[in-house]
Design an enzyme around this catalytic site. Sequence first.
Site, PDB file in Angstrom:
ATOM      1  N   ARG A 250       0.726  -1.135  -0.053  1.00 12.96           N
ATOM      2  CA  ARG A 250      -0.043   0.034   0.225  1.00 12.96           C
ATOM      3  C   ARG A 250       1.107   1.342   0.092  1.00 12.96           C
ATOM      4  O   ARG A 250       2.143   1.240   0.526  1.00 12.96           O
ATOM      5  CB  ARG A 250      -0.870   0.029   1.216  1.00 12.96           C
ATOM      6  CG  ARG A 250      -2.010  -1.417   1.248  1.00 12.96           C
ATOM      7  CD  ARG A 250      -2.913  -1.126   2.502  1.00 12.96           C
ATOM      8  NE  ARG A 250      -3.685  -2.326   2.815  1.00 12.96           N
ATOM      9  CZ  ARG A 250      -3.487  -3.371   3.152  1.00 12.96           C
ATOM     10  NH1 ARG A 250      -2.078  -3.675   3.672  1.00 12.96           N
ATOM     11  NH2 ARG A 250      -4.309  -4.490   3.026  1.00 12.96           N
ATOM     12  N   LYS A 278      -3.157  -0.717   7.882  1.00 11.07           N
ATOM     13  CA  LYS A 278      -4.422  -1.633   8.090  1.00 11.07           C
ATOM     14  C   LYS A 278      -4.591  -2.802   8.850  1.00 11.07           C
ATOM     15  O   LYS A 278      -5.583  -2.677   9.667  1.00 11.07           O
ATOM     16  CB  LYS A 278      -4.906  -1.714   6.432  1.00 11.07           C
ATOM     17  CG  LYS A 278      -6.494  -2.130   6.524  1.00 11.07           C
ATOM     18  CD  LYS A 278      -6.498  -2.315   5.000  1.00 11.07           C
ATOM     19  CE  LYS A 278      -8.241  -2.880   4.896  1.00 11.07           C
ATOM     20  NZ  LYS A 278      -8.508  -3.086   3.373  1.00 11.07           N
ATOM     21  N   HIS A 364      -3.069   2.382  -5.358  1.00 11.87           N
ATOM     22  CA  HIS A 364      -3.752   1.074  -4.903  1.00 11.87           C
ATOM     23  C   HIS A 364      -3.669  -0.186  -5.866  1.00 11.87           C
ATOM     24  O   HIS A 364      -3.733  -1.317  -5.619  1.00 11.87           O
ATOM     25  CB  HIS A 364      -4.725   1.149  -4.007  1.00 11.87           C
ATOM     26  CG  HIS A 364      -4.867  -0.039  -2.954  1.00 11.87           C
ATOM     27  ND1 HIS A 364      -4.265  -0.071  -1.992  1.00 11.87           N
ATOM     28  CD2 HIS A 364      -5.952  -1.003  -3.150  1.00 11.87           C
ATOM     29  CE1 HIS A 364      -4.731  -1.338  -1.420  1.00 11.87           C
ATOM     30  NE2 HIS A 364      -5.851  -1.860  -2.086  1.00 11.87           N
ATOM     31  N   ARG A 367      -1.008  -2.487  -6.161  1.00  7.16           N
ATOM     32  CA  ARG A 367      -1.152  -3.742  -5.233  1.00  7.16           C
ATOM     33  C   ARG A 367      -2.141  -4.809  -5.906  1.00  7.16           C
ATOM     34  O   ARG A 367      -1.828  -5.971  -5.814  1.00  7.16           O
ATOM     35  CB  ARG A 367      -1.737  -3.267  -3.946  1.00  7.16           C
ATOM     36  CG  ARG A 367      -1.965  -4.421  -2.646  1.00  7.16           C
ATOM     37  CD  ARG A 367      -2.424  -3.994  -1.671  1.00  7.16           C
ATOM     38  NE  ARG A 367      -2.958  -4.885  -0.702  1.00  7.16           N
ATOM     39  CZ  ARG A 367      -2.029  -5.442   0.238  1.00  7.16           C
ATOM     40  NH1 ARG A 367      -0.693  -5.128  -0.065  1.00  7.16           N
ATOM     41  NH2 ARG A 367      -2.282  -6.418   0.939  1.00  7.16           N
ATOM     42  N   HIS A 390      -2.807 -10.548   3.682  1.00  7.90           N
ATOM     43  CA  HIS A 390      -4.273 -10.334   3.926  1.00  7.90           C
ATOM     44  C   HIS A 390      -4.690 -11.226   5.212  1.00  7.90           C
ATOM     45  O   HIS A 390      -4.100 -12.225   5.464  1.00  7.90           O
ATOM     46  CB  HIS A 390      -5.170 -10.998   2.803  1.00  7.90           C
ATOM     47  CG  HIS A 390      -4.890 -10.259   1.381  1.00  7.90           C
ATOM     48  ND1 HIS A 390      -5.285 -10.438   0.349  1.00  7.90           N
ATOM     49  CD2 HIS A 390      -4.774  -8.787   1.311  1.00  7.90           C
ATOM     50  CE1 HIS A 390      -5.254  -9.631  -0.570  1.00  7.90           C
ATOM     51  NE2 HIS A 390      -4.963  -8.648   0.218  1.00  7.90           N
ATOM     52  N   TYR A 399      -9.140 -11.636  -6.306  1.00  2.00           N
ATOM     53  CA  TYR A 399      -8.265 -11.875  -7.461  1.00  2.00           C
ATOM     54  C   TYR A 399      -8.492 -13.117  -8.316  1.00  2.00           C
ATOM     55  O   TYR A 399      -7.982 -13.275  -9.256  1.00  2.00           O
ATOM     56  CB  TYR A 399      -6.704 -11.833  -7.259  1.00  2.00           C
ATOM     57  CG  TYR A 399      -6.378 -10.692  -6.204  1.00  2.00           C
ATOM     58  CD1 TYR A 399      -6.191  -9.488  -7.043  1.00  2.00           C
ATOM     59  CD2 TYR A 399      -5.958 -10.589  -4.885  1.00  2.00           C
ATOM     60  CE1 TYR A 399      -5.825  -8.195  -6.314  1.00  2.00           C
ATOM     61  CE2 TYR A 399      -5.700  -9.668  -4.121  1.00  2.00           C
ATOM     62  CZ  TYR A 399      -5.581  -8.286  -4.803  1.00  2.00           C
ATOM     63  OH  TYR A 399      -5.214  -7.178  -4.255  1.00  2.00           O
TER      64      TYR A 399
END
Length: 530
Positions: A250, A278, A364, A367, A390, A399
């Site tokens: 990020r 995050k 972003h 990413r 994640h 994805y």
Amino acid sequence: MKQQQTQRSYKPLTELEKKLITCHHCGSDSFVKKRKSRGKKRHQIYICKKCGRHFTYNPEKSAKVHIVNPEAEYKKDIWDIRNLGIPNSIGQYCYKLNFVGIEQPWLMTPAKQYIKFILSTLSFSSASEKLLAIKQFSRFLTLSYPEISSDGIDRSVVISFLAHLASSKLSVSTRCARITGLKGFFEMAYQNEWLGVTRYLVRKEDFPKRPKSQPRYIPEHIIDQLIEHLEDLHAPVQRMVLVLLECGMRISELLHLKSDCLLQDKAGDWFLRYYQFKMKKEITVPISREIVRVLQEQIRYINENLDLPFSYVFTANEGGARKEGFKPTAKLMTRNSFVRYLDKLAEQHSICDSSGKPWHFLPHEFRHTVGTRMINNGVPQHIIQKYLGHESPVMTAVYAHIHDQTMKEEVAKFHGKVVNISGQIVEEVIPEAQTEDLQWFKRTVQAQALPNGSCALPIISQGCPHANACLTCTHFRTTLEYLDYHKQELKQTEKIIQKAEANGWQRQVEMNKKVKANLENIIRGLESND
């Protein structure tokens, strides 16, 4: 002389200064002196080692003079979380919670109680999001129910508010966030008897259906153009792009990348360590030696061009993104500045999408591009989940659908076209709207696999009316994959015809001549450029 001035500018601070002076941006007490401000009243300017921002000593803004007194702060309409004793997150520059937009007196006290509870369990950003929901509900009541009291809040009012949200220009995700905040507020208000409301004012069916998340990756032809003109960017910005393209960080993580981010194991392999704001955790990922060289070069660049300590890898330009040239300063680059550099490059070299529209870079998207490339290269999802940091497989699954689309495109490239026994193209493009279930139905129910193609006659029909004669059947379909097979079969058929003619087997001659003609049509159709 310049060296003497520099040493005089950065002379050690007294113990009293160290106790009183802190950065009012991030609250850090790690800083150095820089220069005096201009004007009649000259003030000492400092540079924060943590966030890289300039600041002056101001007792009203300094984080050190924030006296922790929660009870006094809760009585205000604007809370400063530093006065509540809540530690700020890394990279956080906002500390205020503003209740001024709540116009109903009976709503103000419960709202403060609710946000107070949220701050004790969740993050500052969560509290801000839920406060926005309550403030928007308050504005709605002011416009639609100006005389309403707490006892008048019922299901019909909530339904009206939901309709109000639906008619607004808010995105589905924002509407869901507003409804979630209001739902939690009403549940807490009922349980703690803050308001005279009933249970289940907001229900599960009130949430709009969220569209399936789609990765916003950068198309490969845009990436190619970016790489082609990469040298036109300033060297530090070039390195930032290369790191993003490989690591998928990020932008906030890249901007706060520490100078000690590189690690090496006993086998000589390199790893990148950085903090994910995050997820509130530090992760370590393997990186290539090319990116190691890029980061080492940037670290040397910082050490050679800055006269004062700086703990980050990337810096801002002293004159900002709009100034020609790049002179590093002990200050973190902003997200907007990075975007401005890329958009300027796109405008300079007319980088456009497939429709000819000028491309606007979003950090972003780098990413998402890394995640998309990994899934297309067959990397298992649990590896991608760990690499991108994640929290759950659901985040990585965004994805996954790209793999299906890519596979369809690759199959289309391989097959080229689908022809029947007359050599006519009967299917060229697979509709994008087809789901996996529909594809399964098509494969399993509607078509039969054959050694040299497929049969379009449904399996559920009453069987094939042709006796071993697919090459004379209108339901037969084949692709470029079986071209060599058809050429061999044509040669065998010609031999059969020669042998049948030599023996006077007229029936076999007639049947195989049809097969030969159809094979010639099939081969001609597959090899044609039409």
